[in-house]
Design a protein around this motif. Structure first.
Motif, PDB file in Angstrom:
ATOM      1  N   ASP A  32       4.042  -5.934  -4.990  1.00 20.51           N
ATOM      2  CA  ASP A  32       3.871  -6.134  -6.433  1.00 20.51           C
ATOM      3  C   ASP A  32       2.846  -7.236  -6.712  1.00 20.51           C
ATOM      4  OD1 ASP A  32       5.656  -4.148  -7.142  1.00 20.51           O
ATOM      5  OD2 ASP A  32       7.369  -5.515  -7.358  1.00 20.51           O
ATOM      6  N   LYS A  33       2.854  -8.289  -5.903  1.00 20.33           N
ATOM      7  CA  LYS A  33       1.864  -9.353  -6.066  1.00 20.33           C
ATOM      8  C   LYS A  33       0.463  -8.840  -5.733  1.00 20.33           C
ATOM      9  CE  LYS A  33       5.093 -13.121  -5.022  1.00 20.33           C
ATOM     10  NZ  LYS A  33       5.407 -14.240  -4.100  1.00 20.33           N
ATOM     11  N   MET A  34       0.356  -7.987  -4.720  1.00 21.08           N
ATOM     12  CA  MET A  34      -0.933  -7.395  -4.385  1.00 21.08           C
ATOM     13  C   MET A  34      -1.450  -6.534  -5.533  1.00 21.08           C
ATOM     14  SD  MET A  34      -0.400  -6.103  -0.468  1.00 21.08           S
ATOM     15  CE  MET A  34       0.813  -6.891   0.569  1.00 21.08           C
ATOM     16  N   ARG A  35      -0.559  -5.784  -6.162  1.00 19.83           N
ATOM     17  CA  ARG A  35      -0.958  -4.933  -7.286  1.00 19.83           C
ATOM     18  C   ARG A  35      -1.489  -5.783  -8.439  1.00 19.83           C
ATOM     19  NH1 ARG A  35       4.243  -1.211  -6.052  1.00 19.83           N
ATOM     20  NH2 ARG A  35       3.142   0.547  -5.066  1.00 19.83           N
TER      21      ARG A  35
ATOM     22  N   ALA B 283      -7.456   2.016  -5.549  1.00 17.19           N
ATOM     23  CA  ALA B 283      -7.787   1.952  -4.122  1.00 17.19           C
ATOM     24  C   ALA B 283      -6.624   1.395  -3.317  1.00 17.19           C
ATOM     25  CB  ALA B 283      -9.036   1.095  -3.914  1.00 17.19           C
ATOM     26  N   LEU B 284      -5.953   0.374  -3.866  1.00 19.89           N
ATOM     27  CA  LEU B 284      -4.793  -0.189  -3.183  1.00 19.89           C
ATOM     28  C   LEU B 284      -3.690   0.855  -3.047  1.00 19.89           C
ATOM     29  CD1 LEU B 284      -3.242  -2.593  -1.975  1.00 19.89           C
ATOM     30  CD2 LEU B 284      -2.544  -3.203  -4.308  1.00 19.89           C
TER      31      LEU B 284
ATOM     32  N   ARG C 136      -4.207   6.757   2.800  1.00 16.01           N
ATOM     33  CA  ARG C 136      -5.464   7.509   2.698  1.00 16.01           C
ATOM     34  C   ARG C 136      -6.558   6.639   2.077  1.00 16.01           C
ATOM     35  NH1 ARG C 136      -6.474  10.038  -2.395  1.00 16.01           N
ATOM     36  NH2 ARG C 136      -4.865   9.616  -3.962  1.00 16.01           N
ATOM     37  N   ALA C 137      -7.801   7.038   2.318  1.00 15.73           N
ATOM     38  CA  ALA C 137      -8.956   6.371   1.725  1.00 15.73           C
ATOM     39  C   ALA C 137     -10.044   7.423   1.571  1.00 15.73           C
ATOM     40  CB  ALA C 137      -9.418   5.217   2.597  1.00 15.73           C
ATOM     41  N   ASP C 138      -9.766   8.431   0.732  1.00 16.31           N
ATOM     42  CA  ASP C 138     -10.594   9.627   0.684  1.00 16.31           C
ATOM     43  C   ASP C 138     -11.261   9.879  -0.659  1.00 16.31           C
ATOM     44  OD1 ASP C 138      -8.315  10.184  -0.721  1.00 16.31           O
ATOM     45  OD2 ASP C 138      -7.722  11.941   0.453  1.00 16.31           O
TER      46      ASP C 138
ATOM     47  N   ALA D 101      -9.488  -3.846  -1.853  1.00 15.52           N
ATOM     48  CA  ALA D 101      -8.036  -3.667  -1.783  1.00 15.52           C
ATOM     49  C   ALA D 101      -7.493  -4.119  -0.429  1.00 15.52           C
ATOM     50  CB  ALA D 101      -7.678  -2.203  -2.037  1.00 15.52           C
ATOM     51  N   LEU D 102      -8.213  -3.798   0.646  1.00 17.87           N
ATOM     52  CA  LEU D 102      -7.780  -4.232   1.971  1.00 17.87           C
ATOM     53  C   LEU D 102      -7.803  -5.752   2.075  1.00 17.87           C
ATOM     54  CD1 LEU D 102      -6.966  -3.794   4.900  1.00 17.87           C
ATOM     55  CD2 LEU D 102      -9.383  -3.374   5.444  1.00 17.87           C
ATOM     56  N   GLN D 103      -8.811  -6.375   1.491  1.00 18.65           N
ATOM     57  CA  GLN D 103      -8.866  -7.838   1.526  1.00 18.65           C
ATOM     58  C   GLN D 103      -7.674  -8.443   0.820  1.00 18.65           C
ATOM     59  OE1 GLN D 103     -11.378  -9.647   3.260  1.00 18.65           O
ATOM     60  NE2 GLN D 103      -9.686 -11.102   3.024  1.00 18.65           N
TER      61      GLN D 103
END
Length: 217
Positions: free
Chosen positions: A33-36, A60-61, A68-70, A83-85
């Motif tokens: 949730d914090k990442m979002r 993207a997250l 997936r990353a498509d 998003a990965l960072q």
């Protein structure tokens, strides 16, 4: 325009458990949730600059968490790396800044050449880890940003120790113009390697701990 090179320490498997995010614990869900929230804030900043990657960072997250990353968007790689960072930052140590460079890739590839001439082994040269991309524990491919920014790299602690020693031995034999940059890199690696090496057996210690790099700007 300069780019900032930051670094932190994180465990690769802790990061990979969110990509995809299966069987997450209650604490993991709270962290997600914090990442979002961070992804939405990053996108808000892009919107304020009229930057459109064709894929919102928060979307993207969600893609990464679903495994997936498509996205077909031309600049989707930028959103996925952002998003990965965010995932890395929320699973690692406090972030420190190595330096700001007009062209980091030029600095590190030139440093590669100088260190190689000074006898440093090819598998210890810095550009390969500063710009390595995502760690192999992530089970699906993530497209590289089309314009090379942001960048992500990682260096396992097991390699950091030999690299630090090799760089110190080579320091007097490289171009004096680059000695400051090399010294800063040595200090960055050693700041985390020393803690990791001394902490074996502690509750936080993990074999897959790495120094992670991010390049953005």
């Amino acid at each position: 325009m300069s780019k900032i090179v930051n670094y932190s320490m994180a465990n690769r498997r802790k990061i990979a458990r969110f990509l995809p995010g299966k069987n997450l614990s209650t604490d993991d869900v709270r962290l997600l949730d914090k990442m979002r929230a961070a992804a939405r804030a990053w996108q808000d900043d892009l919107d304020a600059q009229d930057v459109d990657w064709g894929l919102p960072v928060q979307d993207a997250l969600e893609h990464l968490v679903s495994g997936r990353a498509d996205s077909p968007a031309e600049w989707a790689g930028c959103a996925y790396y952002a998003a990965l960072q965010i995932v890395i930052d929320h699973n690692g140590s406090d972030i420190s800044t190595l330096a700001s460079y007009r062209s980091p890739i030029t600095v590190f590839t030139t440093l590669d050449d100088e260190l190689s001439k000074a006898g440093v082994a090819a598998d210890l040269l810095p550009s390969q880890y500063v710009f390595s991309g995502p760690p192999p524990e992530i089970a699906f491919p993530i497209p590289h940003p089309a314009d090379g920014s942001p960048e992500i790299g990682y260096w396992p602690m097991q390699k950091a120790g030999p690299a630090i020693n090799a760089y110190r031995e080579a320091s007097d034999r490289i171009d004096p113009v680059l000695r400051y940059e090399l010294g800063e890199l040595i200090d960055a690696l050693d700041s985390w390697y020393s803690e990791w090496a001394d902490g074996e057996g502690s509750f936080w210690w993990a074999e897959d701990t790495s120094v992670f790099f991010s390049v953005a700007g």
